[in-house]
Design an enzyme around this catalytic site. Sequence first.
Site, PDB file in Angstrom:
ATOM      1  N   THR A 260       5.727 -16.715  18.623  1.00 35.42           N
ATOM      2  CA  THR A 260       6.709 -17.773  18.902  1.00 35.42           C
ATOM      3  C   THR A 260       6.136 -18.873  19.793  1.00 35.42           C
ATOM      4  OG1 THR A 260       8.405 -16.069  18.774  1.00 35.42           O
ATOM      5  CG2 THR A 260       9.054 -18.151  19.773  1.00 35.42           C
TER       6      THR A 260
ATOM      7  N   ALA B  51       8.759 -23.420  17.547  1.00 35.66           N
ATOM      8  CA  ALA B  51       8.695 -22.641  16.292  1.00 35.66           C
ATOM      9  C   ALA B  51       8.909 -21.163  16.564  1.00 35.66           C
ATOM     10  CB  ALA B  51       7.347 -22.854  15.603  1.00 35.66           C
TER      11      ALA B  51
ATOM     12  N   PHE C 263       8.145 -16.762  25.257  1.00 32.44           N
ATOM     13  CA  PHE C 263       8.953 -15.536  25.104  1.00 32.44           C
ATOM     14  C   PHE C 263       8.065 -14.333  24.739  1.00 32.44           C
ATOM     15  CE2 PHE C 263      12.274 -18.603  23.061  1.00 32.44           C
ATOM     16  CZ  PHE C 263      12.684 -19.058  24.302  1.00 32.44           C
TER      17      PHE C 263
ATOM     18  N   GLU D 236       8.704  -2.950  12.259  1.00 27.96           N
ATOM     19  CA  GLU D 236       9.080  -3.664  13.488  1.00 27.96           C
ATOM     20  C   GLU D 236      10.595  -3.831  13.563  1.00 27.96           C
ATOM     21  OE1 GLU D 236       4.872  -6.107  13.385  1.00 27.96           O
ATOM     22  OE2 GLU D 236       6.716  -7.269  13.386  1.00 27.96           O
TER      23      GLU D 236
ATOM     24  N   ARG E  47      38.864   7.484  35.569  1.00 26.10           N
ATOM     25  CA  ARG E  47      39.544   6.312  36.141  1.00 26.10           C
ATOM     26  C   ARG E  47      41.059   6.423  35.950  1.00 26.10           C
ATOM     27  NH1 ARG E  47      39.247   2.146  39.775  1.00 26.10           N
ATOM     28  NH2 ARG E  47      40.558   0.424  39.046  1.00 26.10           N
TER      29      ARG E  47
ATOM     30  N   HIS F  11      35.748  -0.507  31.036  1.00 24.87           N
ATOM     31  CA  HIS F  11      35.369  -0.285  32.435  1.00 24.87           C
ATOM     32  C   HIS F  11      36.133  -1.224  33.384  1.00 24.87           C
ATOM     33  CE1 HIS F  11      31.915   2.088  31.000  1.00 24.87           C
ATOM     34  NE2 HIS F  11      31.622   2.387  32.252  1.00 24.87           N
TER      35      HIS F  11
ATOM     36  N   THR G  95      15.898 -13.483  13.866  1.00 25.87           N
ATOM     37  CA  THR G  95      17.329 -13.493  14.212  1.00 25.87           C
ATOM     38  C   THR G  95      18.138 -12.819  13.093  1.00 25.87           C
ATOM     39  OG1 THR G  95      17.796 -15.603  13.122  1.00 25.87           O
ATOM     40  CG2 THR G  95      17.042 -15.719  15.422  1.00 25.87           C
TER      41      THR G  95
ATOM     42  N   GLU H 200      20.497 -14.026  11.530  1.00 21.83           N
ATOM     43  CA  GLU H 200      20.720 -14.970  10.422  1.00 21.83           C
ATOM     44  C   GLU H 200      19.517 -14.915   9.469  1.00 21.83           C
ATOM     45  OE1 GLU H 200      21.144 -15.867  13.761  1.00 21.83           O
ATOM     46  OE2 GLU H 200      23.266 -15.404  13.512  1.00 21.83           O
TER      47      GLU H 200
HETATM   48  C1  LIG Z   1      13.350 -11.453  25.379  1.00 16.59           C
HETATM   49  C2  LIG Z   1      12.568 -11.978  24.220  1.00 16.59           C
HETATM   50  C3  LIG Z   1      11.381 -11.356  23.842  1.00 16.59           C
HETATM   51  C4  LIG Z   1      10.618 -11.875  22.793  1.00 16.59           C
HETATM   52  N1  LIG Z   1       9.398 -11.309  22.509  1.00 16.59           N
HETATM   53  C5  LIG Z   1       8.571 -11.961  21.644  1.00 16.59           C
HETATM   54  C6  LIG Z   1       7.218 -11.526  21.479  1.00 16.59           C
HETATM   55  O1  LIG Z   1       6.767 -10.530  22.063  1.00 16.59           O
HETATM   56  N2  LIG Z   1       6.423 -12.233  20.642  1.00 16.59           N
HETATM   57  C7  LIG Z   1       6.864 -13.339  19.959  1.00 16.59           C
HETATM   58  O2  LIG Z   1       6.087 -13.929  19.242  1.00 16.59           O
HETATM   59  N3  LIG Z   1       8.150 -13.755  20.093  1.00 16.59           N
HETATM   60  C8  LIG Z   1       9.006 -13.106  20.915  1.00 16.59           C
HETATM   61  N4  LIG Z   1      10.297 -13.548  21.078  1.00 16.59           N
HETATM   62  C9  LIG Z   1      10.750 -14.707  20.320  1.00 16.59           C
HETATM   63  C10 LIG Z   1      11.787 -14.390  19.275  1.00 16.59           C
HETATM   64  O3  LIG Z   1      11.240 -13.651  18.208  1.00 16.59           O
HETATM   65  C11 LIG Z   1      12.401 -15.743  18.827  1.00 16.59           C
HETATM   66  O4  LIG Z   1      13.150 -16.230  19.918  1.00 16.59           O
HETATM   67  C12 LIG Z   1      13.261 -15.607  17.590  1.00 16.59           C
HETATM   68  O5  LIG Z   1      12.476 -15.325  16.448  1.00 16.59           O
HETATM   69  C13 LIG Z   1      14.090 -16.870  17.312  1.00 16.59           C
HETATM   70  O6  LIG Z   1      13.293 -18.002  17.335  1.00 16.59           O
HETATM   71  P1  LIG Z   1      13.752 -19.262  18.213  1.00 16.59           P
HETATM   72  O7  LIG Z   1      14.006 -18.801  19.615  1.00 16.59           O
HETATM   73  O8  LIG Z   1      12.745 -20.340  18.045  1.00 16.59           O
HETATM   74  O9  LIG Z   1      15.141 -19.712  17.613  1.00 16.59           O
HETATM   75  P2  LIG Z   1      15.345 -20.799  16.464  1.00 16.59           P
HETATM   76  O10 LIG Z   1      14.443 -20.493  15.341  1.00 16.59           O
HETATM   77  O11 LIG Z   1      15.283 -22.149  17.077  1.00 16.59           O
HETATM   78  O12 LIG Z   1      16.840 -20.495  16.016  1.00 16.59           O
HETATM   79  C14 LIG Z   1      17.990 -21.153  16.568  1.00 16.59           C
HETATM   80  C15 LIG Z   1      19.204 -20.748  15.730  1.00 16.59           C
HETATM   81  O13 LIG Z   1      19.035 -21.221  14.389  1.00 16.59           O
HETATM   82  C16 LIG Z   1      19.224 -20.165  13.476  1.00 16.59           C
HETATM   83  N5  LIG Z   1      18.413 -20.354  12.293  1.00 16.59           N
HETATM   84  C17 LIG Z   1      17.075 -20.618  12.231  1.00 16.59           C
HETATM   85  N6  LIG Z   1      16.681 -20.676  10.961  1.00 16.59           N
HETATM   86  C18 LIG Z   1      17.772 -20.439  10.193  1.00 16.59           C
HETATM   87  C19 LIG Z   1      17.998 -20.357   8.781  1.00 16.59           C
HETATM   88  N7  LIG Z   1      17.019 -20.538   7.914  1.00 16.59           N
HETATM   89  N8  LIG Z   1      19.256 -20.084   8.362  1.00 16.59           N
HETATM   90  C20 LIG Z   1      20.260 -19.900   9.233  1.00 16.59           C
HETATM   91  N9  LIG Z   1      20.097 -19.972  10.569  1.00 16.59           N
HETATM   92  C21 LIG Z   1      18.874 -20.229  11.044  1.00 16.59           C
HETATM   93  C22 LIG Z   1      18.796 -18.914  14.239  1.00 16.59           C
HETATM   94  O14 LIG Z   1      19.325 -17.749  13.645  1.00 16.59           O
HETATM   95  C23 LIG Z   1      19.370 -19.224  15.611  1.00 16.59           C
HETATM   96  O15 LIG Z   1      20.723 -18.868  15.631  1.00 16.59           O
HETATM   97  C24 LIG Z   1      11.084 -13.011  22.087  1.00 16.59           C
HETATM   98  C25 LIG Z   1      12.305 -13.614  22.434  1.00 16.59           C
HETATM   99  C26 LIG Z   1      13.029 -13.120  23.496  1.00 16.59           C
HETATM  100  C27 LIG Z   1      14.296 -13.830  23.894  1.00 16.59           C
END
Ligand SMILES: Cc1cc2nc3c(=O)[nH]c(=O)nc-3n(C[C@H](O)[C@H](O)[C@H](O)COP(=O)(O)OP(=O)(O)OC[C@H]3O[C@@H](n4cnc5c(N)ncnc54)[C@H](O)[C@@H]3O)c2cc1C
Length: 388
Positions: free
Chosen positions: A127, A131, A158, A247, A273, A343, A370, A372
């Site tokens: 990530t 992207a 992240f 995964e 409780r 709770h 995600t 989605e």
């Molecule tokens: C605590 C934590 C640990 C993580 N660990 C890792 C890690 O070890 N390595 C790593 O590489 N990443 C890691 N991540 C990243 C994680 O995998 C991404 O945050 C996740 O894949 C979503 O990407 P984004 O945050 O860019 O959201 P975005 O891609 O910007 O998504 C924003 C919204 O748009 C929606 N959306 C996007 N595309 C579509 C579509 N085609 N159709 C419908 N809806 C859509 C999404 O579902 C979401 O609701 C971590 C994240 C967190 C919060």
Amino acid sequence: MIERTLFSPEHQAFRDSFRRFMAAEIAPHHAAWEVQGFVDKQVWTKAGALGFLCMTQPEAYGGFDADKLYSIIQMEELSAAGFSGMGYGLHTEIVAPYILHYGTEAQKQHFLPAMATGAMVGAIAMTEPAAGSDLQGIKTTAMVQADGSYVLNGSKTFITNGWHSDVVIVVAKTNPTAGAKGTSLFLLEAGVQGFTKGKPLNKLGLKAQDTCELFFDNVRLPATALLGGTDMLNKGFVCLMEQLPWERLQIAIGAVAAAQAAIGWTLDYVKQRQVFGQAVAAFQHTRFTLAELQTEVQIAQVFVDKCTELLLQDKLDTATASMAKYWCTDLQCKVMDVCVQLHGGNGFMWEYPITRAYADARVQRIYGGTNEIMKEVITRSMGLGGKA
Ligand SMILES: Cc1cc2nc3c(=O)[nH]c(=O)nc-3n(C[C@H](O)[C@H](O)[C@H](O)COP(=O)(O)OP(=O)(O)OC[C@H]3O[C@@H](n4cnc5c(N)ncnc54)[C@H](O)[C@@H]3O)c2cc1C
């Protein structure tokens, strides 16, 4: 309750010994680790010394050739206990398998035994700030030089285990104009010039998990840093896709274990409780609500166990794993929300495990793809088109 048939007496003995490890080495410290934002590094080497890391790797690389059920037991126990700071699962069952499946012999020899002892902590960096879901849109590049080495530039965000990481699998474009077909994976070691880590990020949950940003500023990587060597140049996306079912199932496994634990804590709470002169458990609303949650968690457990069986037979497909990930994590969040409600005000207090579990659950619907995106994957298996 339907009896689970996956585990042998040896697995149960392992579960007991891992519980003893958690009680001795994690439970006394986890609250302090939540405050500092990362676990102590010693909990990695202690786990390694006791054989709790990379158990599923071959003996030749420091493992025990154990089946994946041993790792699943760890995931279930850590999730049920709420020890969300521990990044063992990602280290043992995501990072190490990439090196085993795609690495050169020299890469396996160099990294896997050190990961099994906990001397090296693994992370995977896909990530980027711009992207996540759209992984093909990453901007990090690793451009080949005349001498066969690479120069890495870009940043990641992240990244789980990022702060402690000693080896990071970095997803980078090696041919920026070729989309998915121009992506490769690199093994980046901490301490290399130009590679810096941000401080652990301040998150809603997973407070003890050292999630952070990574920055690459003209990092020079030898040709040997390309995962799998030159044969694997530009094949990074294929590797990423191949590993997805396992995964995603891992996230579902944690979701069910956490949800079941939450029901257990809530049962204890509502029985003791007292309100209006009776236990909260005496209200029909409480009993029916818990009955509904337990039914759904039971259904989830049966489905996840079936997926595990398929995984062990190498038959778990991406769409089914995506169903498990999306449905079980949605359920986990629903269970946590209802259990917090039962709770009352105490459900909003950090000292209660249900409060932490509520906070920890939320990200399960976001990372690992995600929910989605999971639905996009499922629709494709149904013959319905989609962009993602
Ligand atoms: C605590 C934590 C640990 C993580 N660990 C890792 C890690 O070890 N390595 C790593 O590489 N990443 C890691 N991540 C990243 C994680 O995998 C991404 O945050 C996740 O894949 C979503 O990407 P984004 O945050 O860019 O959201 P975005 O891609 O910007 O998504 C924003 C919204 O748009 C929606 N959306 C996007 N595309 C579509 C579509 N085609 N159709 C419908 N809806 C859509 C999404 O579902 C979401 O609701 C971590 C994240 C967190 C919060």
